[in-house]
Design an enzyme around this catalytic site. Structure first.
Site, PDB file in Angstrom:
ATOM      1  N   GLN A 261       9.503  -7.239  -3.064  1.00 53.96           N
ATOM      2  CA  GLN A 261       8.947  -8.426  -3.739  1.00 53.96           C
ATOM      3  C   GLN A 261       9.869  -9.628  -3.530  1.00 53.96           C
ATOM      4  O   GLN A 261       9.408 -10.759  -3.375  1.00 53.96           O
ATOM      5  CB  GLN A 261       8.770  -8.146  -5.237  1.00 53.96           C
ATOM      6  CG  GLN A 261       7.679  -7.117  -5.501  1.00 53.96           C
ATOM      7  CD  GLN A 261       7.540  -6.734  -6.969  1.00 53.96           C
ATOM      8  OE1 GLN A 261       7.964  -7.455  -7.851  1.00 53.96           O
ATOM      9  NE2 GLN A 261       6.933  -5.582  -7.216  1.00 53.96           N
TER      10      GLN A 261
ATOM     11  N   GLU B 289      12.309  31.228 -16.489  1.00 55.76           N
ATOM     12  CA  GLU B 289      12.743  30.941 -17.854  1.00 55.76           C
ATOM     13  C   GLU B 289      13.093  29.462 -18.051  1.00 55.76           C
ATOM     14  O   GLU B 289      13.289  29.014 -19.164  1.00 55.76           O
ATOM     15  CB  GLU B 289      13.966  31.835 -18.164  1.00 55.76           C
ATOM     16  CG  GLU B 289      14.114  32.245 -19.600  1.00 55.76           C
ATOM     17  CD  GLU B 289      12.887  32.930 -20.190  1.00 55.76           C
ATOM     18  OE1 GLU B 289      12.256  32.291 -21.046  1.00 55.76           O
ATOM     19  OE2 GLU B 289      12.555  34.066 -19.815  1.00 55.76           O
TER      20      GLU B 289
ATOM     21  N   TYR C 103       0.851  -1.201   0.000  1.00 56.11           N
ATOM     22  CA  TYR C 103       0.000   0.000   0.000  1.00 56.11           C
ATOM     23  C   TYR C 103       0.880   1.242   0.000  1.00 56.11           C
ATOM     24  O   TYR C 103       0.729   2.136   0.818  1.00 56.11           O
ATOM     25  CB  TYR C 103      -0.933  -0.053   1.216  1.00 56.11           C
ATOM     26  CG  TYR C 103      -2.235   0.695   1.004  1.00 56.11           C
ATOM     27  CD1 TYR C 103      -3.233   0.179   0.188  1.00 56.11           C
ATOM     28  CD2 TYR C 103      -2.459   1.940   1.615  1.00 56.11           C
ATOM     29  CE1 TYR C 103      -4.418   0.855  -0.017  1.00 56.11           C
ATOM     30  CE2 TYR C 103      -3.648   2.622   1.426  1.00 56.11           C
ATOM     31  CZ  TYR C 103      -4.625   2.080   0.608  1.00 56.11           C
ATOM     32  OH  TYR C 103      -5.801   2.754   0.408  1.00 56.11           O
ATOM     33  N   GLY C 104       1.852   1.255  -0.933  1.00 53.81           N
ATOM     34  CA  GLY C 104       2.778   2.398  -1.022  1.00 53.81           C
ATOM     35  C   GLY C 104       2.195   3.476  -1.912  1.00 53.81           C
ATOM     36  O   GLY C 104       1.399   4.303  -1.465  1.00 53.81           O
TER      37      GLY C 104
ATOM     38  N   GLU D 241      12.189   6.476 -16.664  1.00 51.85           N
ATOM     39  CA  GLU D 241      12.232   7.197 -15.379  1.00 51.85           C
ATOM     40  C   GLU D 241      13.627   7.746 -15.082  1.00 51.85           C
ATOM     41  O   GLU D 241      13.766   8.813 -14.488  1.00 51.85           O
ATOM     42  CB  GLU D 241      11.703   6.321 -14.234  1.00 51.85           C
ATOM     43  CG  GLU D 241      12.553   5.130 -13.886  1.00 51.85           C
ATOM     44  CD  GLU D 241      11.780   4.012 -13.188  1.00 51.85           C
ATOM     45  OE1 GLU D 241      10.552   3.998 -13.233  1.00 51.85           O
ATOM     46  OE2 GLU D 241      12.448   3.125 -12.597  1.00 51.85           O
TER      47      GLU D 241
ATOM     48  N   ASP E  47       9.952  -3.102  -5.642  1.00 54.55           N
ATOM     49  CA  ASP E  47      10.619  -4.206  -6.348  1.00 54.55           C
ATOM     50  C   ASP E  47      11.548  -4.980  -5.410  1.00 54.55           C
ATOM     51  O   ASP E  47      11.654  -6.204  -5.513  1.00 54.55           O
ATOM     52  CB  ASP E  47      11.360  -3.651  -7.573  1.00 54.55           C
ATOM     53  CG  ASP E  47      10.381  -3.025  -8.564  1.00 54.55           C
ATOM     54  OD1 ASP E  47       9.406  -3.697  -8.938  1.00 54.55           O
ATOM     55  OD2 ASP E  47      10.563  -1.853  -8.934  1.00 54.55           O
ATOM     56  N   ALA E  48      12.205  -4.277  -4.487  1.00 53.59           N
ATOM     57  CA  ALA E  48      13.091  -4.960  -3.535  1.00 53.59           C
ATOM     58  C   ALA E  48      12.275  -5.794  -2.541  1.00 53.59           C
ATOM     59  O   ALA E  48      12.676  -6.922  -2.200  1.00 53.59           O
ATOM     60  CB  ALA E  48      13.953  -3.943  -2.797  1.00 53.59           C
TER      61      ALA E  48
ATOM     62  N   HIS F 243       5.025  -4.205 -13.098  1.00 57.38           N
ATOM     63  CA  HIS F 243       6.369  -3.941 -13.599  1.00 57.38           C
ATOM     64  C   HIS F 243       6.931  -5.275 -14.082  1.00 57.38           C
ATOM     65  O   HIS F 243       6.633  -6.322 -13.484  1.00 57.38           O
ATOM     66  CB  HIS F 243       7.206  -3.400 -12.424  1.00 57.38           C
ATOM     67  CG  HIS F 243       8.417  -2.612 -12.812  1.00 57.38           C
ATOM     68  ND1 HIS F 243       8.711  -2.249 -14.102  1.00 57.38           N
ATOM     69  CD2 HIS F 243       9.424  -2.108 -12.047  1.00 57.38           C
ATOM     70  CE1 HIS F 243       9.835  -1.545 -14.109  1.00 57.38           C
ATOM     71  NE2 HIS F 243      10.290  -1.445 -12.874  1.00 57.38           N
TER      72      HIS F 243
END
Ligand SMILES: NC(=O)c1ccc[n+]([C@@H]2O[C@H](COP(=O)([O-])OP(=O)(O)OC[C@H]3O[C@@H](n4cnc5c(N)ncnc54)[C@H](O)[C@@H]3O)[C@@H](O)[C@H]2O)c1
Ligand SMILES: CC(C)(O)[C@@H](O)C(=O)O
Ligand SMILES: [Mg+2]
Ligand SMILES: [Mg+2]
Length: 347
Positions: A102, A243, A38-39, A211, A99-100, A123
């Site tokens: 997992q 600018e 739940y991130g 990304e 991912d880590a 992913h």
């Protein structure tokens, strides 16, 4: 599935017209979808699925994010569980851990991958880099992916605005013969605008490149290089920021988002058009070798390994937060904070 011509190349896409929400609900009517984690993506996908009328539960470890899930209306023991309990109850295990994480949670998840279940990722990372992650699903489950092309925060806000974030989809393993209908129904359920076909490998290679490149890494590098150049030549922070960033995000980016780059150019002076058309080449040529180097680092697995190594450390979050603090407190983004306050709509 429709075939559409994208600038001369035909691709498979699935639209909401072809695969309406009612059809998605019918396909998944007997399924229990467990969103694990739940991130950032977890809230977006689970809340959209819930609001779209699917049978969804959340699996989250104890801590701050568990409390966030409670605050979002997930009920402990009814729709909110430990990761293990949610995996046990699920017919579709939607892995939205970092991912880590997992890798760390794979032994738990794997136990509950009984025949006929579906394992879903957002992913291609875990499967593509399996030599590094050790994530090898059993042969008798579907392995599918819906990868929203944007932040989970945008997935949710765009859903609430009646819009949709585009997603790619892929099937790695079709054990049940239902993988296609399952993956598309989930893609529609989480609030995708349209879905385009990919593979796990193409998704992770393009995603990690994007990304690190134009979407996040390159954009900050490019903006900072121009901001610094202006500042070093005596321009004020206000002038340099306006600018470099403010005009881009507030005035020009919406124009090319709506109608393309030529349209944005056409709505600027002929002096600006002449200069931009002359200088786009040198900027392209200067950065192309960096993009080639980046792609190679992704394809070699070096980027994946770096992510696994750094994000598996117990203090990875504190370290990331510290780097974000430095970015926030840099002169350019401190100037940005003041400039944002001065926008009339923020007064
Ligand atoms: N962030 C995005 O918007 C986004 C967009 C597209 C795809 N994705 C993909 O979605 C997946 C989830 O990404 P995210 O950014 O939402 O993840 P995240 O970094 O926000 O983390 C998600 C969850 O992992 C949990 N977690 C971390 N370490 C854990 C551990 N050791 N044990 C148990 N739980 C642990 C956290 O509590 C959190 O709930 C990833 O595969 C990512 O690449 C993310
Ligand atoms: C939102 C992004 C950058 O598209 C996603 O890929 C992520 O990793 O968070
Ligand atoms: Mg990504
Ligand atoms: Mg992405």
């Amino acid at each position: 599935m429709a075939q559409m011509n994208f600038g001369g190349v035909m691709e498979n896409v699935v639209t909401r017209e072809e695969f309406p929400l009612e059809k998605a609900r019918e396909v998944l009517k007997n399924e229990t979808i467990a969103v694990i984690g739940y991130g950032v993506q977890g809230p977006g996908q689970s809340l959209n699925l819930r609001d779209n009328g699917f049978n969804v539960i959340v699996g989250q470890r104890q801590g701050k994010t568990y409390e966030k899930a409670v605050a979002d209306g997930w009920v402990p023991g009814e729709t909110l569980f430990s990761i293990e309990e949610a995996c046990k109850r699920a017919t579709i295990i939607q892995v939205l851990l970092s991912d880590a994480a997992q890798i760390a949670c794979w032994p738990t998840i794997k136990q509950y991958l009984t025949p006929g279940k579906a394992l879903y990722f957002s992913h291609g990372f875990a499967i593509t880099y399996k030599e590094r992650t050790g994530i090898v699903p059993p042969a008798d489950v579907d392995v599918i992916m819906v990868a929203p092309k944007g932040s989970g925060t945008s997935l949710r806000t765009m859903f609430l605005e009646g819009r949709g974030l585009n997603s790619s989809y892929a099937i790695f393993q079709d054990a049940t013969g239902r993988a296609f209908e399952r993956v598309i129904a989930l893609g529609i359920g989480v609030g995708s605008g349209y879905l385009f076909e990919t593979t796990f490998k193409r998704e992770v290679y393009s995603d990690l490149t994007g990304e690190r490149g134009t979407l996040m890494g390159a954009i900050q590098g490019l903006l900072l290089a121009q901001y610094e150049t202006l500042r070093e030549h005596g321009h004020t922070p206000s002038e340099a920021f306006n600018e470099t960033v403010e005009e881009l995000t507030q005035s020009l980016m919406p124009l090319f988002a709506q109608k393309g780059m030529d349209w944005m150019y056409a709505n600027c002076s002929t002096t600006a058009q002449r200069g931009a058309l002359d200088w786009m080449g040198p900027f392209h040529d200067a950065t192309k070798p960096v993009f080639e180097k980046l792609y190679k680092s992704v394809a070699d697995g070096e980027e994946a390994q770096r992510s696994i190594d750094s994000n598996s450390q117990p203090d990875y979050r504190e370290k990331l937060n510290e780097e974000l603090r430095q970015l926030r407190e840099s002169e350019m983004w401190q100037t940005g904070a003041v400039v944002r306050k001065l926008r009339p709509e923020n007064n």
